[in-house]
Design a protein around this motif. Structure first.
Motif, PDB file in Angstrom:
ATOM      1  N   ASN A 238       0.824  -1.218   0.000  1.00 27.92           N
ATOM      2  CA  ASN A 238       0.000   0.000   0.000  1.00 27.92           C
ATOM      3  C   ASN A 238       0.852   1.260   0.000  1.00 27.92           C
ATOM      4  OD1 ASN A 238      -2.628  -1.391   0.251  1.00 27.92           O
ATOM      5  ND2 ASN A 238      -1.863  -1.980   2.276  1.00 27.92           N
TER       6      ASN A 238
ATOM      7  N   THR B 209       4.315   4.577   2.954  1.00 28.31           N
ATOM      8  CA  THR B 209       4.016   5.120   4.280  1.00 28.31           C
ATOM      9  C   THR B 209       2.719   4.607   4.885  1.00 28.31           C
ATOM     10  OG1 THR B 209       2.959   7.049   3.251  1.00 28.31           O
ATOM     11  CG2 THR B 209       5.293   7.235   3.789  1.00 28.31           C
ATOM     12  N   SER B 210       2.086   3.623   4.274  1.00 26.73           N
ATOM     13  CA  SER B 210       0.798   3.175   4.797  1.00 26.73           C
ATOM     14  C   SER B 210       0.945   2.295   6.037  1.00 26.73           C
ATOM     15  CB  SER B 210       0.024   2.406   3.723  1.00 26.73           C
ATOM     16  OG  SER B 210       0.737   1.237   3.350  1.00 26.73           O
TER      17      SER B 210
END
Length: 338
Positions: free
Chosen positions: A98, A101-102
């Motif tokens: 994702n 930085t998810s």
């Protein structure tokens, strides 16, 4: 003079080879002048007498090494947050499915940023890929900060496509290089790096030295990829709180084990974990699910038994393989490490 004549000096000293007059020779061609009196012999030293004078004894001087100055590491400005692993009892994972930085708070250089890419990955649909470094002095960095009270292992898969002297890769902890690549790899390789206790910043860097590409370019992309990143925290359980820190990873089969807060029964501290008293034909099992890095992990504990066959016995297994088997009563605590 040392010789009766110049000719004798020439023959003895110079062997008649390019002979020339020398201070050692009689340049007057006359016999040497001999003293008219007998020389006074020097006295023979008495070994029993101590010398009247002697050279001073030199004592070795110990030179202390100059300590290297301590350089304090400065967290890069792009790193805005950290992973607090103090509350984790098992691994934490990021496969970049994702974005950057998810899940983990990755940070990258804004000029030459890393990005997720689907064209090549170890597993899943994406991997993280560095920006190509095509100009002299280029650097493409990826950072992540982790805080853990006992440290742990950073485990990941990497694929290198750099080639020195035109590009290289290294992996740092707080500015100190731990691993690196100077060549391309044929496929994905596993890697594990121990992370010390405390807060630390891990950096993946691809860089180009001050070398120009050869005519016609180069056969590599001057990038690296990473995928399937895991942080496996070190866990220590002393049972002092009356609650298992790894409770979510523990399963009991049969009667549960209980806490014993009698300090005389503990190896250290004031508490221990004790198996229940069971009847004939019964058993009590405690299972702990734990992660290990690709380079292996360490498990260590102290145990004390009072079993005696044919009434009861104690076993310890890892993935079904028995490592400890006790069927007689033992005196004192024993340590197991593997």
């Amino acid at each position: 003079f040392l010789y009766d004549s110049y000719a004798a000096c020439c023959d003895v000293v110079w062997k008649n080879v390019g002979c020339k007059k020398d201070e050692a020779c009689d340049t007057t061609l006359n016999p040497p002048v001999m003293p008219t009196h007998e020389p006074t012999p020097e006295p023979t030293p008495d070994p029993t007498n101590k010398p009247t004078s002697s050279k001073p004894t030199l004592r070795p001087t110990t030179i202390k090494p100059t300590p290297r100055p301590t350089v304090k590491y400065t967290i890069p400005p792009v790193v805005k947050s950290t992973i607090d692993a103090s509350k984790f009892s098992n691994e934490i994972f990021d496969g970049f499915e994702n974005g950057l930085t998810s899940i983990w708070p990755w940070a990258t250089t804004p000029e030459l940023p890393w990005s997720t890419d689907a064209s090549d990955k170890f597993e899943g649909s994406f991997s993280a890929r560095s920006h190509p470094v095509l100009n002299k002095g280029d650097e493409s960095d990826l950072h992540v900060a982790i805080t853990s009270p006992l440290g742990g292992m950073l485990d990941f898969w990497v694929k290198s496509d750099v080639q020195m002297p035109f590009s290289g890769c290294y992996i740092n902890i707080d500015g100190e290089s731990k691993k690196g690549y100077t060549y391309p790899t044929s496929g994905w390789e596993s890697m594990a790096i121990p992370i010390p206790p405390g807060q630390h910043v891990i950096m993946f860097r691809v860089w180009r030295p001050n070398f120009s590409l050869p005519p016609g370019g180069n056969h590599v992309s001057h990038t690296i990829r990473i995928d399937s990143v895991r942080y496996i925290p070190t866990i220590s359980e002393g049972f002092e709180s009356g609650k298992l820190q790894v409770e979510s990873e523990v399963t009991f089969i049969g009667r549960e084990w209980g806490f014993d807060f009698d300090p005389s029964n503990a190896h250290e501290g004031n508490a221990s974990l004790r198996s229940p008293i069971i009847d004939a034909g019964q058993s009590s099992t405690m299972k702990l699910e734990a992660s290990a890095s690709s380079e292996g992990s360490l498990i260590s504990f102290w145990y004390r038994t009072s079993v005696f066959m044919p009434i009861d016995k104690f076993t310890f297994k890892i993935n079904g393989k028995q490592w400890i088997g006790v069927s007689t009563q033992q005196d004192g605590w024993k340590k197991f490490t593997t």
